[in-house]
Write an enzyme that holds these catalytic residues in place. Structure first.
Site, PDB file in Angstrom:
ATOM      1  N   ARG A 110     132.782   7.905  91.155  1.00  0.00           N
ATOM      2  CA  ARG A 110     132.254   8.740  92.000  1.00  0.00           C
ATOM      3  C   ARG A 110     130.501   8.793  91.687  1.00  0.00           C
ATOM      4  O   ARG A 110     129.761   8.725  92.659  1.00  0.00           O
ATOM      5  CB  ARG A 110     132.603  10.039  91.792  1.00  0.00           C
ATOM      6  N   THR A 111     130.199   8.970  90.471  1.00  0.00           N
ATOM      7  CA  THR A 111     128.651   9.307  90.187  1.00  0.00           C
ATOM      8  C   THR A 111     127.934   8.008  90.815  1.00  0.00           C
ATOM      9  O   THR A 111     126.891   8.219  91.338  1.00  0.00           O
ATOM     10  CB  THR A 111     128.543   9.601  88.587  1.00  0.00           C
ATOM     11  N   LYS A 164     124.465  -7.662  73.754  1.00  0.00           N
ATOM     12  CA  LYS A 164     123.893  -8.688  73.036  1.00  0.00           C
ATOM     13  C   LYS A 164     123.071  -7.905  72.065  1.00  0.00           C
ATOM     14  O   LYS A 164     122.320  -8.478  71.192  1.00  0.00           O
ATOM     15  CB  LYS A 164     123.010  -9.513  73.527  1.00  0.00           C
ATOM     16  N   HIS A 179     125.627  16.793  82.250  1.00  0.00           N
ATOM     17  CA  HIS A 179     125.596  15.887  83.651  1.00  0.00           C
ATOM     18  C   HIS A 179     125.095  16.729  84.695  1.00  0.00           C
ATOM     19  O   HIS A 179     125.684  17.310  85.629  1.00  0.00           O
ATOM     20  CB  HIS A 179     127.447  15.783  84.092  1.00  0.00           C
TER      21      HIS A 179
HETATM   22  C1  NCD Z   1     132.979  13.821  85.065  1.00  0.00           C
HETATM   23  C2  NCD Z   1     132.309  13.061  84.256  1.00  0.00           C
HETATM   24  O1  NCD Z   1     131.986  11.916  84.033  1.00  0.00           O
HETATM   25  O2  NCD Z   1     131.793  13.802  83.110  1.00  0.00           O
HETATM   26  N1  NCD Z   1     132.996  12.859  86.299  1.00  0.00           N
HETATM   27  C3  NCD Z   1     132.226  12.856  87.365  1.00  0.00           C
HETATM   28  O3  NCD Z   1     131.127  12.341  87.019  1.00  0.00           O
HETATM   29  N2  NCD Z   1     132.477  13.429  88.659  1.00  0.00           N
HETATM   30  C4  NCD Z   1     134.171  14.368  84.803  1.00  0.00           C
HETATM   31  C5  NCD Z   1     135.205  13.586  84.032  1.00  0.00           C
HETATM   32  O4  NCD Z   1     135.013  12.305  83.802  1.00  0.00           O
HETATM   33  O5  NCD Z   1     136.317  14.224  83.719  1.00  0.00           O
END
Ligand code: NCD
Length: 306
Positions: free
Chosen positions: A51-52, A80, A129
């Site tokens: 997703r991100t 590397k 995040h």
């Molecule tokens: C989350 C993450 O990467 O922290 N996912 C995301 O970016 N939507 C949550 C997760 O990985 O559980």
């Protein structure tokens, strides 16, 4: 030049403005279709993502720009032995903005100190995040019409879940927010969130382990997956992974207007039978993530929006 490392890098007013922009993008996508013509985003992902990364790339493409980058450490010079600082100096020659995900806490911050382009933290280890938080705030605001006066339940891996840490840090700045923190004892929020964020801001919160006990009082239920990759041993993960499963029976205990969010990926913590319930908002949340990232790119690139 501004970077985004934590949701606190924006004031509440700036966040409101960013969400207003995201909502306008949702209503008038055509107006924004060429605002980043000729611009490039680099997505530097040292850790897995669906997703991100794709949401950042979609956001830039929707704005008329284009995308470069790598999706894993193995396919970059990190394999590397190249440092994050050297990589970002190189990427600064190629792109106008970058989104970086890294397993080490603080790696995007290190990159931002030498970067010539805005750096966005797309997830650093178990730490923060912030763009998931922009997504979550926009989703809550769009579904509930407000970001204040709410009881928010966060359930699952509150220890390693970086989305939880960022979301709590951002929400404590709104009025009338209460938290119910639902986790097994081993996966409770880190002390720095409990002491420096919740207690320091005099926020009402309780820590419980039973979802059934918490669910009737919630306005938002934020489910999370147990973060397998951050466990030191497989046994602990196996013991904890199915601790919570939200199913139809548990959802019956909830208010009619309580929404269920999840940053995804989901493993077993939300049963698929919940997906058709009107309160399941986790796939809408993915769509809001694109609008939020479009608004963020425009803001950090200082594109004039009239
Ligand atoms: C989350 C993450 O990467 O922290 N996912 C995301 O970016 N939507 C949550 C997760 O990985 O559980």
């Amino acid at each position: 030049m501004r970077h985004l490392m934590s949701p606190l890098d924006f004031t509440v007013e700036e966040l409101d403005h960013l969400m207003d922009l995201a909502s306008d993008i949702e209503k008038n996508p055509k107006k924004y279709a060429h605002m980043c013509d000729g611009k490039k985003i680099a997505t530097l992902f040292y850790e897995p993502s669906t997703r991100t990364r794709l949401s950042f790339e979609t956001a830039m493409i929707n704005l008329g720009g284009s995308v470069i980058g790598f999706a894993s450490e193995d396919s970059s010079s990190a394999s590397k032995g190249e440092s994050v600082s050297d990589t970002i100096r190189v990427i600064s020659c190629f792109a106008d903005i970058c989104a970086m995900r890294h397993p080490k806490e603080g790696a995007p911050l290190v990159a931002s100190t030498v970067s010539k382009i805005p750096v966005i933290n797309a997830g650093d280890g178990g730490h923060q995040h912030p763009t998931q938080t922009l997504t979550d705030l926009l989703t809550i605001r769009s579904m509930k019409g407000r970001l204040s006066d709410m009881t928010i339940g966060l359930c699952g891996d509150l220890k390693f879940g970086r989305t939880v840490h960022s979301l709590i840090s951002a929400l404590v700045r709104y009025t009338g927010i209460k938290f119910v923190l639902i986790s097994p004892e081993e996966l409770q929020i880190p002390d720095y969130i409990r002491d420096d964020v919740l207690r320091a801001n005099h926020i009402e919160f309780e820590e419980v382990s039973r979802l059934e006990e918490a669910i009737p009082k919630l306005d938002i239920l934020y489910m999370t997956r147990v973060q397998k990759e951050r466990f030191f041993n497989e046994e602990d993960y196996v013991r904890m992974k199915d601790f919570y499963i939200l199913d139809k029976a548990k959802l019956k205990l909830a208010k009619e207007d309580m929404y269920v969010l999840h940053p995804l990926p989901r493993v077993n913590e939300i049963s698929v039978e919940v997906d058709n319930d009107p309160r399941a908002a986790y796939f809408n949340q993915v769509q809001y993530g694109v609008y939020a990232r479009m608004a963020l790119i425009l803001t950090l690139l200082e594109v004039k929006v009239c």
